[in-house]
Design an enzyme around this catalytic site. Sequence first.
Site, PDB file in Angstrom:
ATOM      1  N   GLU A   1      11.608 -44.865 -12.935  1.00 23.91           N
ATOM      2  CA  GLU A   1      10.970 -44.132 -11.842  1.00 23.91           C
ATOM      3  C   GLU A   1      12.033 -43.282 -11.162  1.00 23.91           C
ATOM      4  OE1 GLU A   1       8.109 -45.343  -8.144  1.00 23.91           O
ATOM      5  OE2 GLU A   1       9.948 -46.407  -8.542  1.00 23.91           O
TER       6      GLU A   1
ATOM      7  N   HIS B   1      -0.078 -46.762  -8.933  1.00 23.18           N
ATOM      8  CA  HIS B   1      -0.443 -47.610  -7.786  1.00 23.18           C
ATOM      9  C   HIS B   1       0.086 -47.082  -6.458  1.00 23.18           C
ATOM     10  CE1 HIS B   1       3.608 -48.579  -8.767  1.00 23.18           C
ATOM     11  NE2 HIS B   1       3.743 -49.252  -7.650  1.00 23.18           N
ATOM     12  N   ASP B   2       0.829 -45.984  -6.488  1.00 24.48           N
ATOM     13  CA  ASP B   2       1.420 -45.431  -5.261  1.00 24.48           C
ATOM     14  C   ASP B   2       0.733 -44.148  -4.815  1.00 24.48           C
ATOM     15  OD1 ASP B   2       3.386 -47.410  -5.069  1.00 24.48           O
ATOM     16  OD2 ASP B   2       4.842 -46.275  -6.262  1.00 24.48           O
TER      17      ASP B   2
ATOM     18  N   ASP C   1       7.446 -54.818 -14.997  1.00 20.64           N
ATOM     19  CA  ASP C   1       8.131 -54.005 -14.002  1.00 20.64           C
ATOM     20  C   ASP C   1       9.492 -54.625 -13.725  1.00 20.64           C
ATOM     21  OD1 ASP C   1       8.034 -51.960 -11.794  1.00 20.64           O
ATOM     22  OD2 ASP C   1       5.879 -52.199 -12.152  1.00 20.64           O
TER      23      ASP C   1
ATOM     24  N   ASP D   1      11.753 -49.733 -11.849  1.00 18.65           N
ATOM     25  CA  ASP D   1      11.475 -49.289 -10.485  1.00 18.65           C
ATOM     26  C   ASP D   1      12.700 -48.601  -9.877  1.00 18.65           C
ATOM     27  OD1 ASP D   1       9.418 -49.653  -8.295  1.00 18.65           O
ATOM     28  OD2 ASP D   1      11.102 -50.616  -7.294  1.00 18.65           O
TER      29      ASP D   1
HETATM   30  O1  TEU Z   1       8.287 -46.860  -5.552  1.00 16.55           O
HETATM   31  C1  TEU Z   1       9.459 -46.123  -5.372  1.00 16.55           C
HETATM   32  C2  TEU Z   1       9.426 -44.891  -4.527  1.00 16.55           C
HETATM   33  O2  TEU Z   1      10.462 -44.638  -3.948  1.00 16.55           O
HETATM   34  C3  TEU Z   1       8.362 -43.902  -4.421  1.00 16.55           C
HETATM   35  O3  TEU Z   1       8.317 -43.190  -5.625  1.00 16.55           O
HETATM   36  C4  TEU Z   1       7.016 -44.409  -4.066  1.00 16.55           C
HETATM   37  O4  TEU Z   1       6.157 -43.299  -4.153  1.00 16.55           O
HETATM   38  C5  TEU Z   1       6.762 -45.046  -2.749  1.00 16.55           C
HETATM   39  O5  TEU Z   1       5.389 -44.971  -2.569  1.00 16.55           O
HETATM   40  C6  TEU Z   1       7.474 -44.509  -1.531  1.00 16.55           C
HETATM   41  O6  TEU Z   1       6.735 -43.607  -0.792  1.00 16.55           O
HETATM   42  C7  TEU Z   1       8.410 -48.128  -6.127  1.00 16.55           C
HETATM   43  C8  TEU Z   1       7.069 -48.780  -6.303  1.00 16.55           C
HETATM   44  O7  TEU Z   1       6.312 -48.017  -7.187  1.00 16.55           O
HETATM   45  C9  TEU Z   1       6.431 -48.947  -4.970  1.00 16.55           C
HETATM   46  O8  TEU Z   1       5.154 -49.502  -5.069  1.00 16.55           O
HETATM   47  C10 TEU Z   1       7.330 -49.820  -4.130  1.00 16.55           C
HETATM   48  O9  TEU Z   1       6.845 -49.882  -2.828  1.00 16.55           O
HETATM   49  C11 TEU Z   1       8.765 -49.303  -4.104  1.00 16.55           C
HETATM   50  O10 TEU Z   1       9.239 -48.986  -5.392  1.00 16.55           O
HETATM   51  C12 TEU Z   1       9.698 -50.329  -3.552  1.00 16.55           C
HETATM   52  O11 TEU Z   1       9.926 -51.333  -4.506  1.00 16.55           O
END
Ligand code: TEU
Length: 576
Positions: free
Chosen positions: A270, A347-348, A99, A206
């Site tokens: 992302e 994971h989100d 990542d 990310d």
């Molecule tokens: O997530 C980035 C993000 O902006 C969203 O897509 C994500 O769904 C997040 O849950 C906000 O609601 C990335 C990572 O995947 C996430 O785990 C991190 O918390 C975030 O970046 C910050 O680094």
Amino acid sequence: LHNRIWWKEATFYQIYPASFCDSNGDGWGDIPGILSKIAYIASLGVDVVWLSPMFESPQKDMGYDISDYETVYAPYGTVGDVEKLIKACHDHGMKLILDLVVNHTSDQHKWFQESRSSRDNPKRDWYFWRPARYDEQGNRRPPTNYRSYFAGGTWTWDEHTQEYYLHLYDESQPDLNWENEDCRKAIYDSSMRFWLDKGIDGFRVDTVNKYSKHVNFPDAPITDRKSFIQPAAQFWCNGPRIHEFIKEMNGDVLAKYSTYDGQPVVTVGELSLTPDPEGVLRYVSAREKELDMVFQFDITHLGQGNGFQDKYDFTPWELPEMKQVVKKWQTFIEGTDGWTTVFNENHDNGRSVSRFASDAPEWREKSAKMLALWLVVQTGTLFLYQGQEIGMINAPKEWSIGEYKDVESLNFWDEAVRLENDGTDPTRKGRIMRGLQLMARDHARLPFQWNDTKNGGFSTGKPWMRAHDLYPEINAEAQERDTHSVLSFYKRLLRLRKEHRDVFVYGSFELVDEEKANTFVFEKHYQEKSARVELNFTKEVQILEEREGMKLLVSSYGKAKEGVLQPFEGRVFVNY
Ligand code: TEU
């Protein structure tokens, strides 16, 4: 236009290190644990392992707050362990990507420590520092009214130097200033070259569209009357220099490396908050030399409330909406040199079985298989998330908010309590809790269910996050013994995806019925070859719409019945 290249046909498997396998009983997963499961991972038939952040971190956002790119968080292991993992993946014919989290660092990173030490520190400009504003009564106010992701504003006051710093996420995650060239160079060296030189095969990037901001930082228009802080993505997302930055990152760094078997390294970015296909294409068009592919999040937004301030205010959705989302991102690459991705978990997000089908005891296995089939026939690069292959489901609804650990969940909950108690939104707590039960990021972070021993075999100690109550029933070991399990079905489908890659990976997509709310029927075409996919998203039997001249390739039920789709059944027919 869509030339064949390894990463288009590859299946990626995401590992969340905290929750995969704990080798030493401290309750945290670790890299030796991953190494002990490498044969399992390879046996799935996946080609690339994507490891979520395992770097040094205070873990305010589970490692997406990095305090040193070149060290590994001690509970996860050492740099030497990652080197072993790189080798183990390669020995098993798999690639490994890490990542790349470079929109922000942790506030514990030495760059930020220096930056905040004084206004004239050479690294002051590596982050965004702005003076306070004062209202008519002389009260100190942040530079703008922006809302951050995790509920709360984007600016935090620093007593020591008497200025605010910007953070789109938690206050412990200050945003790096990509406008500063020294800062960019340091990012490339520390977070990219350091690991590419050790032999990794690429990155998941990310928050890739947030490196360029409108640095004059205008106030956002007021669209949320409940609140002082306002959604403001137009000022910090897809900013004016974003494509220049990504091209530089690619040209100066990525283009100079290759994978262990001599092919181009891969990137998947992302890309949130970018709903228009033209906007997405600018990032992934091959001739632009930016990113190979991106995640676009319409599919995981199904059910979320309007705008990200209401993310957890659950909004019911119907199948035709999902069809439009799938169609949009399946077809946007047609006639272009761009590429797309296929996924429904990471994971989100909550688990797909719980969100998109049914996790009730009698339906969860059938649901998992139907959703598996839905994914593996889609065009683009396929991404699976750990546990998806055994049909893991959300944490039980009975779990209290005390079991949730994610900063985002907890902040939204605190906000709901506040807004309900002060009378702004009298029914908010119940609504937000319902949203969290379905969609919280926590659900994907429960320990992997390996077997029916304590904590699902994840750890002999006390896991950092509670294990699912159902691990005795849903676990990898039991499913490995059962040829009809979700796991066995996934393995079979991943083989089929490769055998039928023309149609499945590279084919064009055609939605058959836009309106039907019970079944999702589509066709894939590649020259003379066609596949027809019929999916039943309900608990009731549905009529199967047969098409002449096609034969059954696979059903998610052991025994397919003539003329009907059984509850949560999926079937694929081919004409060849
Ligand atoms: O997530 C980035 C993000 O902006 C969203 O897509 C994500 O769904 C997040 O849950 C906000 O609601 C990335 C990572 O995947 C996430 O785990 C991190 O918390 C975030 O970046 C910050 O680094």
